[in-house]
Design a protein around this motif. Structure first.
Motif, PDB file in Angstrom:
ATOM      1  N   GLN A  46      32.249 146.295  53.895  1.00 47.33           N
ATOM      2  CA  GLN A  46      32.258 147.661  54.423  1.00 47.33           C
ATOM      3  C   GLN A  46      33.624 148.315  54.244  1.00 47.33           C
ATOM      4  N   LEU A  47      34.685 147.542  54.432  1.00 47.65           N
ATOM      5  CA  LEU A  47      36.020 148.091  54.175  1.00 47.65           C
ATOM      6  C   LEU A  47      36.137 148.462  52.705  1.00 47.65           C
ATOM      7  N   LYS A  48      35.779 147.544  51.834  1.00 49.95           N
ATOM      8  CA  LYS A  48      36.022 147.707  50.408  1.00 49.95           C
ATOM      9  C   LYS A  48      35.136 148.778  49.775  1.00 49.95           C
ATOM     10  N   ARG A  52      35.421 151.876  55.250  1.00 53.85           N
ATOM     11  CA  ARG A  52      35.566 151.710  56.702  1.00 53.85           C
ATOM     12  C   ARG A  52      37.005 151.295  56.984  1.00 53.85           C
ATOM     13  N   LEU A  53      37.937 152.221  56.761  1.00 50.53           N
ATOM     14  CA  LEU A  53      39.374 151.936  56.847  1.00 50.53           C
ATOM     15  C   LEU A  53      39.836 151.469  58.223  1.00 50.53           C
ATOM     16  N   PRO A  54      39.166 151.838  59.330  1.00 51.60           N
ATOM     17  CA  PRO A  54      39.602 151.304  60.621  1.00 51.60           C
ATOM     18  C   PRO A  54      39.488 149.777  60.729  1.00 51.60           C
ATOM     19  N   LEU A  84      45.185 147.480  42.404  1.00 53.51           N
ATOM     20  CA  LEU A  84      43.953 147.823  41.696  1.00 53.51           C
ATOM     21  C   LEU A  84      44.327 148.497  40.383  1.00 53.51           C
ATOM     22  N   GLY A  85      43.412 148.423  39.427  1.00 54.30           N
ATOM     23  CA  GLY A  85      43.586 149.172  38.193  1.00 54.30           C
ATOM     24  C   GLY A  85      43.387 150.659  38.458  1.00 54.30           C
ATOM     25  N   PRO A  86      43.929 151.519  37.591  1.00 57.90           N
ATOM     26  CA  PRO A  86      43.837 152.964  37.816  1.00 57.90           C
ATOM     27  C   PRO A  86      42.408 153.476  37.986  1.00 57.90           C
ATOM     28  N   ARG A  92      37.457 154.186  43.979  1.00 62.77           N
ATOM     29  CA  ARG A  92      37.392 153.801  45.385  1.00 62.77           C
ATOM     30  C   ARG A  92      38.150 154.764  46.283  1.00 62.77           C
ATOM     31  N   GLY A  93      39.255 155.286  45.799  1.00 64.24           N
ATOM     32  CA  GLY A  93      40.051 156.222  46.581  1.00 64.24           C
ATOM     33  C   GLY A  93      41.124 155.563  47.432  1.00 64.24           C
ATOM     34  N   PHE A  94      41.169 154.268  47.466  1.00 73.49           N
ATOM     35  CA  PHE A  94      42.165 153.533  48.242  1.00 73.49           C
ATOM     36  C   PHE A  94      42.181 152.089  47.746  1.00 73.49           C
ATOM     37  N   ASN A  95      43.246 151.377  48.073  1.00 74.70           N
ATOM     38  CA  ASN A  95      43.356 149.947  47.765  1.00 74.70           C
ATOM     39  C   ASN A  95      43.222 149.192  49.082  1.00 74.70           C
ATOM     40  N   GLN A  96      42.153 148.438  49.236  1.00 71.62           N
ATOM     41  CA  GLN A  96      41.904 147.743  50.499  1.00 71.62           C
ATOM     42  C   GLN A  96      43.009 146.736  50.816  1.00 71.62           C
TER      43      GLN A  96
END
Length: 195
Positions: A46-48, A52-54, A84-86, A92-96
């Motif tokens: 869910q995070l990845k 679900r950044l919280p 992460l790769g570009p 994804r919009g973020f690196n978990q």
């Protein structure tokens, strides 16, 4: 590779598996908070994949507790999330790994260097390749952006999941080539070894 919370070459014979004894990894230790198994595996996903950044600070707390439960383990001088790769970062919009590393760095009092390493090859997602292809998918994937920051230092690599260990191995080997004195993997969840 040893199980949860264990470390390969930390001179603890009862926690080093036969594979690590036969083929010592490039990293000096690996600390894992939990097994990648229900129900926690669903939270990691869910995070990845559902942003679900919280969940990231909670995972950082689990990892902090696992690190502090090993009082003989030296803390890294600096933390680096697995990059992460570009294209995957855009998708994804973020690196978990970075989202976990931020609160972990604060909790441990260790400097975070989010751009210390970069992924110079946009590899296929490790989760999308078979276990025997993972090691072949990642060689040469990483570059170090500030070699002077690495030389003679203890680098902590932060990641969300460790399955085969290929990503951790490749990034650790890259840091060692640039003179890292020690590399420790700090991973939230590890796929349990098959019986």
């Amino acid at each position: 590779m040893p199980g949860t919370g264990s470390s390969p070459p930390d001179k603890e014979p009862d926690t080093i598996c036969g594979v690590c004894l036969s083929y010592p990894p490039s990293y000096d230790a690996a600390v894992v908070a939990v097994d990648y198994a229900p129900p926690l595996d669903h939270l990691v996903l869910q995070l990845k994949f559902s942003a679900r950044l919280p969940l990231a600070p909670w995972f950082a707390d689990l990892l902090r507790d696992a690190v502090l439960a090993r009082p003989g383990l030296p803390l890294p001088d600096l933390l680096c999330p697995v990059p992460l790769g570009p294209s995957r970062l855009i998708e994804r919009g973020f690196n978990q790994a970075l989202e976990i590393a931020r609160p972990l760095a604060g909790a441990l009092g260790v400097a975070l260097h989010p751009r210390l390493a970069s992924r110079q090859v946009d590899t296929r997602a490790q989760s999308g390749v078979s276990p025997h292809e993972r090691a072949e998918n990642i060689p040469g994937a990483f570059a170090i952006e500030d070699p002077d920051l690495v030389e003679g230092r203890h680098v902590g690599i932060v990641d969300d999941v460790m399955t085969s260990g290929s990503t951790l191995e490749e990034l650790a080997a890259t840091f060692k080539r640039f003179g890292a004195a020690r590399v420790t993997g700090l991973v939230v969840a590890r796929t349990p070894p098959r019986a």
